[in-house]
Write an enzyme that holds these catalytic residues in place. Structure first.
Site, PDB file in Angstrom:
ATOM      1  N   SER A 220       9.962   8.211  -0.444  1.00 40.83           N
ATOM      2  CA  SER A 220       8.692   7.920   0.212  1.00 40.83           C
ATOM      3  C   SER A 220       8.409   6.429   0.151  1.00 40.83           C
ATOM      4  CB  SER A 220       7.561   8.739  -0.404  1.00 40.83           C
ATOM      5  OG  SER A 220       7.385   8.391  -1.755  1.00 40.83           O
ATOM      6  N   GLY A 222       5.265   4.848   1.152  1.00 42.30           N
ATOM      7  CA  GLY A 222       3.846   4.545   1.392  1.00 42.30           C
ATOM      8  C   GLY A 222       3.542   4.501   2.884  1.00 42.30           C
ATOM      9  N   SER A 223       2.916   3.406   3.349  1.00 45.45           N
ATOM     10  CA  SER A 223       2.512   3.322   4.759  1.00 45.45           C
ATOM     11  C   SER A 223       3.708   3.246   5.710  1.00 45.45           C
ATOM     12  CB  SER A 223       1.607   2.114   4.971  1.00 45.45           C
ATOM     13  OG  SER A 223       2.313   0.960   4.598  1.00 45.45           O
ATOM     14  N   GLY A 225       6.209   5.410   5.752  1.00 50.04           N
ATOM     15  CA  GLY A 225       6.762   6.738   5.999  1.00 50.04           C
ATOM     16  C   GLY A 225       7.768   7.182   4.958  1.00 50.04           C
ATOM     17  N   GLY A 251       2.047  11.039  -2.978  1.00 53.28           N
ATOM     18  CA  GLY A 251       3.391  11.575  -3.242  1.00 53.28           C
ATOM     19  C   GLY A 251       3.323  13.054  -3.599  1.00 53.28           C
ATOM     20  N   ASP A 252       2.335  13.425  -4.416  1.00 53.40           N
ATOM     21  CA  ASP A 252       2.182  14.837  -4.807  1.00 53.40           C
ATOM     22  C   ASP A 252       1.836  15.687  -3.571  1.00 53.40           C
ATOM     23  OD1 ASP A 252       2.505  13.879  -7.378  1.00 53.40           O
ATOM     24  OD2 ASP A 252       0.336  13.647  -7.686  1.00 53.40           O
TER      25      ASP A 252
HETATM   26  P1  ADP Z   1       3.978   8.098  -4.310  1.00 52.74           P
HETATM   27  O1  ADP Z   1       2.536   8.527  -4.472  1.00 52.74           O
HETATM   28  O2  ADP Z   1       4.939   9.047  -4.942  1.00 52.74           O
HETATM   29  O3  ADP Z   1       4.221   6.651  -4.661  1.00 52.74           O
HETATM   30  P2  ADP Z   1       3.934   7.323  -1.519  1.00 52.74           P
HETATM   31  O4  ADP Z   1       2.859   6.334  -1.847  1.00 52.74           O
HETATM   32  O5  ADP Z   1       5.184   6.765  -0.961  1.00 52.74           O
HETATM   33  O6  ADP Z   1       4.288   8.256  -2.747  1.00 52.74           O
HETATM   34  O7  ADP Z   1       3.269   8.358  -0.473  1.00 52.74           O
HETATM   35  C1  ADP Z   1       3.845   9.547  -0.024  1.00 52.74           C
HETATM   36  C2  ADP Z   1       3.601   9.690   1.466  1.00 52.74           C
HETATM   37  O8  ADP Z   1       2.177   9.606   1.739  1.00 52.74           O
HETATM   38  C3  ADP Z   1       4.237   8.591   2.308  1.00 52.74           C
HETATM   39  O9  ADP Z   1       5.591   8.926   2.610  1.00 52.74           O
HETATM   40  C4  ADP Z   1       3.324   8.582   3.534  1.00 52.74           C
HETATM   41  O10 ADP Z   1       3.644   9.638   4.411  1.00 52.74           O
HETATM   42  C5  ADP Z   1       1.936   8.866   2.934  1.00 52.74           C
HETATM   43  N1  ADP Z   1       1.243   7.589   2.581  1.00 52.74           N
HETATM   44  C6  ADP Z   1       1.157   7.017   1.354  1.00 52.74           C
HETATM   45  N2  ADP Z   1       0.472   5.847   1.412  1.00 52.74           N
HETATM   46  C7  ADP Z   1       0.115   5.673   2.705  1.00 52.74           C
HETATM   47  C8  ADP Z   1      -0.601   4.673   3.433  1.00 52.74           C
HETATM   48  N3  ADP Z   1      -1.074   3.565   2.828  1.00 52.74           N
HETATM   49  N4  ADP Z   1      -0.774   4.843   4.772  1.00 52.74           N
HETATM   50  C9  ADP Z   1      -0.285   5.946   5.399  1.00 52.74           C
HETATM   51  N5  ADP Z   1       0.398   6.916   4.768  1.00 52.74           N
HETATM   52  C10 ADP Z   1       0.609   6.800   3.451  1.00 52.74           C
END
Ligand code: ADP
Length: 308
Positions: A220, A222-223, A225, A251-252
């Site tokens: 993953s 974050g923003s 994808g 993430g969860d």
């Molecule tokens: P973790 O919480 O394990 O660090 P991520 O932050 O990568 O995981 O988030 C998991 C998923 O949530 C991402 O793959 C995305 O689809 C969505 N997501 C997380 N942060 C954002 C964001 N700032 N904007 C849009 N989607 C987000």
């Protein structure tokens, strides 16, 4: 029904105050306590996806009782094992500038007897579960390869496991061949020691994890994808921009989206869309481990899954 495993749950306590300052007493009416721990976030999101959830792990003391009463309110089936000692509390004090201080208790040490009770509880239920998620860190007293023991019990009954943990705990348990692991980019960088500054580097790191036993890996971003590498091919998930409120628990929420769609037999394309839509929806909401179903359905239409 989906099973979730949270071996190290916590009561998350938030206090909002005017200003953080040393040696002062602060009074506030803006505070909140919730059932925390990554696996409980997964459980809540699965319930919001309208699927039954059975939650396993260790709970003790009055904080353990609080978590039991919170999960009961939302009809999560409580299969937690009672332990001596008190479930940890994680404290977050936030001021009006957004500065904060977090205090994380270590939590109780788990005895061999309690661990065996938990394994028995899980063995008794595993046949009723469509898929199992394992999330987070380990409590004191528990061997690092407990997750392998759980994955092997599940596999002996033909059940898939999604493993969402980090560092050595993740590395050590890949050998038991979890169906899916979901590190974020930083976690993958940490365990592979590969700098993830290009798609080629991400692919190399992903293959390193697959070669150690994981059947599929979702990374993953974050923003940005997600990447996915595994049995059904390699994919990049492109997501639209959203107004972000709180990304804790995204993430969860993605893990919940995966578990839900895999348990429903959806295609890999749909599973990746659900996982990202749930993570995104959580990011737009104030709460942790929260999604809005209407928004999830709208986002699914806007997410693009590309084969790479
Ligand atoms: P973790 O919480 O394990 O660090 P991520 O932050 O990568 O995981 O988030 C998991 C998923 O949530 C991402 O793959 C995305 O689809 C969505 N997501 C997380 N942060 C954002 C964001 N700032 N904007 C849009 N989607 C987000």
């Amino acid at each position: 029904m989906i099973g979730t495993i949270t071996l190290n749950p916590a009561v998350d306590r938030r206090y909002n105050i005017d200003e953080l300052a040393k040696n002062t007493v602060k009074r506030t009416e803006d505070y909140h306590a919730s059932a925390g721990g990554k696996g409980l976030n997964v459980s809540r999101v699965i319930k919001l996806l309208e699927e039954d959830v059975c939650a396993f792990g260790f709970l003790g003391g009055n904080t353990g009782d609080f978590i039991r009463s919170e999960i009961k309110k939302i009809d999560i089936i409580d299969k937690f094992t009672d332990v001596c000692g008190t479930t940890r509390t994680c404290l977050n004090i936030i001021d009006s500038n957004g500065d904060n201080i977090e205090v994380l208790e270590k939590g109780p040490s788990i005895s061999e007897d309690d661990k065996n009770k938990f394994i028995e509880e899980f063995k008794n239920e595993v046949e009723n579960l469509d898929i199992i998620t394992i999330s987070g860190s380990l409590p004191k007293g528990i061997d690092i390869d407990i997750y392998s023991e759980i994955i092997e019990i599940a596999a002996s009954k033909g059940k898939k496991v999604i493993l969402d943990t980090s560092g050595d705990v993740l590395l050590e348990n890949l050998k038991s061949k979890p169906f899916l692991v979901k590190p974020n980019k930083e976690e993958l960088e940490n365990i592979t020691k590969i700098k993830l500054d290009s798609e080629a580097a991400i692919k190399m790191a992903a293959y390193k994890i697959l070669s150690k036993g994981a059947q599929n890996i979702a990374i993953s971003l974050g923003s940005n994808g997600m990447y996915f590498f595994g049995e059904e091919g390699n994919f990049k998930v492109d997501i639209p921009k959203v107004d972000v409120s709180n990304t804790v628990g995204s993430g969860d929420s993605s893990v919940a989206g995966f578990a839900y769609s895999i348990s429903k037999g959806k295609t890999i394309d749909q599973a990746l869309k659900y996982a990202n839509a749930c993570g995104m929806s959580n990011a737009t909401l104030k709460g942790t481990g929260q999604i809005d179903m209407e928004q999830v359905n709208e986002l699914i239409e806007k997410i693009i899954v590309r084969k790479i």
